[in-house]
Structures are given as structure tokens and as C-alpha cells.
Design an enzyme around this catalytic site. Structure first.
Site, PDB file in Angstrom:
ATOM      1  N   HIS A  13     -36.559 -13.680  13.428  1.00 51.19           N
ATOM      2  CA  HIS A  13     -35.624 -12.894  13.529  1.00 51.19           C
ATOM      3  C   HIS A  13     -35.581 -11.926  11.963  1.00 51.19           C
ATOM      4  CE1 HIS A  13     -33.702 -15.321  16.455  1.00 51.19           C
ATOM      5  NE2 HIS A  13     -34.015 -14.223  17.344  1.00 51.19           N
TER       6      HIS A  13
ATOM      7  N   ASN B 235     -28.134 -16.362  16.797  1.00 50.66           N
ATOM      8  CA  ASN B 235     -28.625 -17.786  16.327  1.00 50.66           C
ATOM      9  C   ASN B 235     -29.846 -17.363  15.372  1.00 50.66           C
ATOM     10  OD1 ASN B 235     -30.342 -20.709  17.159  1.00 50.66           O
ATOM     11  ND2 ASN B 235     -28.455 -20.725  15.911  1.00 50.66           N
TER      12      ASN B 235
END
Ligand code: AMP
Length: 270
Positions: A41, A36
Site C-alpha cells: 500500500h 491494515n
């Protein structure tokens, strides 16, 4: 080169055998995630790609670090979208294992730390850090990267991973990456996607209050008054840590308190 998706450890080993030239003398960066993916990230992935010749991203929602079955069930899973991002960022490899691939022993063997893992989030999530450390060690041993990238958003996790790699002589450098935030100050998190618009608005108050000069207790009380359920608000050195729940969603954060003067080292707990 297109991103290569790997599901099994034997495929990674095979790939290395068949492409000795490609891997020879190349540095490998590794970014473990639960998927997700968001800009937080992405910042880790970009740093790894900038500092290494090859990068592996892992996507695995690790059941052993969830202390509540419902939390695991509701954790957002968006594999197609995540793979598209990996492709867009030119990430070389994505590892997407199953539970049995990573836990052939069904979690009979585990890594456990006895001091820091019992504090902060550890007090509220029994077994969480054992599961996290165990999966991280497994992944580091599979890929043996030169560097592995972890976000300061999960500072307790980052410090535990640093401690573990030192204790077990793992030759991977653990790289700390700054927390990426929304313009309103809220730290990006996959869990933010589980909040409805009103809850999201409320969540921004968590990030705002953490930075104030109020005492931990006053922040705790203010958050409860606003409708949060508070696990802890705790200052250590010049850093304040917090974990709160809005309905079923648990959010954590930590900030450096600029108004505090201390010799505490930036970015560490304990
Ligand atoms: P997760 O998928 O939530 O387990 O996170 C995977 C990695 O991304 C961990 O090292 C996190 O600390 C890092 N991460 C998550 N959110 C952020 C953020 N907002 N900024 C920087 N790193 C993050």
C-alpha cells in the site's frame, strides 16, 4: 500539513468549498484500500504523492465484496496504525467512511461486468467483483481524482477497474503499480497477517511454485500435496495466476513467466 481524516462525504465537499485556493489547479491522486496497510500500500501512496499535488487515501473494508461473512469478520483492522502511516507519508487526506455513508441505498444499485468478472477469482467468489466495482465507482465519483492507483498483485481487479472507467467515461487515469514482495518472494498482503509462522512459511511455497516451469496442473497438485486447498492455477499468455487457501486464509498472486515467449501484453488478463 497534518493529515486530515474525513468520515463523511459532506465534510469533503465542505473542505473543498472552504479551501478553494488549496485545491485550485492541483492534481489529485487517489489510493483506495481496505486498510491494515503494509509496504505494498505504501508504494501506491508514495507513487501518488510523487505524481500529484494532493493525495487521498481511503480505508474501507467493503462488505459487498466479501462472499463469506467469517472472512469479513476476521479481516485485520488496524486504523490507528494506518493513520500513523498516512501521517508519516505526508498523505493529505484519509477517507474512513461507514457502510451507510457509502451505501445509502443498502447496495440496491450495483455495477456488474459479465465476462472477465466471471473468470479466475470470479469463479470462486460469487459477487466479489460486483461489490468491488461498485465501491470503486462510488469512490471515484466522490473524489473525481486525476489518477487512481491500483496494485498489479490484484491484476484481475485492476483490469476490471480499467474496463469500467472506460465504459462509464470516468475521467480518472487508472495507474498500475508493481507487486511488492517479501524477500522470500511472497506478495505482501493484509491476509498474510492472519497466518501463523508455520502457515506463513508454507505460503512462500505458493509464490515459488508459481514461477516454476511446471505445468499449471503439476503446480496445482504439488500445492495440494503440500497442504494448500487450491482454487485455481491458470496461465494466460506469459502470466500465471493463482489462488489458494491455507486454513481460513485465501491468498492470490500472479507472476510473469520469463521462460514463456508471447506477444501477450504485460499486466493484463482477458
Ligand atoms: P487492499 O487493501 O488489499 O484492498 O489493497 C488496496 C490496493 O493495494 C489494491 O490496489 C491492491 O492491489 C494494492 N496492493 C495490495 N498488496 C499489494 C502489493 N503487495 N504490492 C502492490 N500493491 C498491492
Amino acid at each position: 500539513m497534518a493529515t486530515i481524516v474525513i468520515h463523511q462525504i459532506k465534510d469533503w465537499r465542505q473542505l473543498q468549498l472552504e479551501n478553494k485556493q488549496k485545491f485550485a489547479d492541483k492534481t489529485l491522486g487517489f489510493v483506495p484500500t481496505m486498510g491494515n496497510l503494509h509496504d505494498g500500500h505504501a508504494s501506491l501512496l508514495k507513487q501518488s504523492a510523487a505524481e500529484n499535488q494532493l493525495t487521498v487515501l481511503s480505508i474501507f473494508v467493503n462488505p459487498t465484496q466479501f462472499d463469506q461473512a467469517k472472512d469479513l469478520e476476521y479481516y485485520p483492522k488496524t486504523l490507528e496504525q494506518d493513520l500513523a502511516l498516512a501521517e508519516k507519508l505526508n498523505i493529505d487526506f484519509v477517507f474512513v467512511p461507514t457502510y451507510t455513508e457509502l451505501y445509502p441505498d443498502n447496495y440496491n444499485y450495483k455495477i456488474s461486468e459479465s465476462i472477465l468478472s466471471k473468470q479466475f477469482c470470479g469463479q470462486h467468489r460469487p459477487g466479489h467483483f460486483d461489490g468491488m466495482l461498485t465501491v470503486v465507482l462510488k469512490l471515484l465519483l466522490i473524489f473525481r481524482p486525476n489518477r487512481a492507483y491500483f496494485g498489479e498483485k490484484d491484476l484481475q481487479q485492476l483490469n476490471l477497474v480499467q474496463g469500467m472507467t472506460k465504459s462509464f467515461f470516468v475521467e480518472t487515469d487508472i495507474i498500475a503499480c508493481p507487486t511488492i514482495r517479501d524477500t522470500n518472494g511472497l506478495a505482501l498482503s493484509s491476509r498474510n497477517h492472519q497466518l501463523d509462522p508455520d502457515e506463513y512459511e508454507l505460503a512462500t511455497q505458493f509464490a515459488t511454485l508459481l514461477r516454476t516451469k511446471l505445468s499449471d496442473k503439476d503446480i496445482h497438485d504439488s500445492l495440494e500435496w503440500l497442504g494448500f486447498s487450491v482454487d485455481y492455477i491458470q496461465t494466460q499468455g506469459d502470466r500465471r495466476f493463482g489462488a489458494v487457501r491455507i486454513g481460513k486464509v485465501r491468498l492470490i498472486d500472479n507472476v510473469q513467466l520469463l521462460h514463456k515467449t508471447t506477444h501477450h501484453k504485460e499486466g493484463t488478463v482477458a
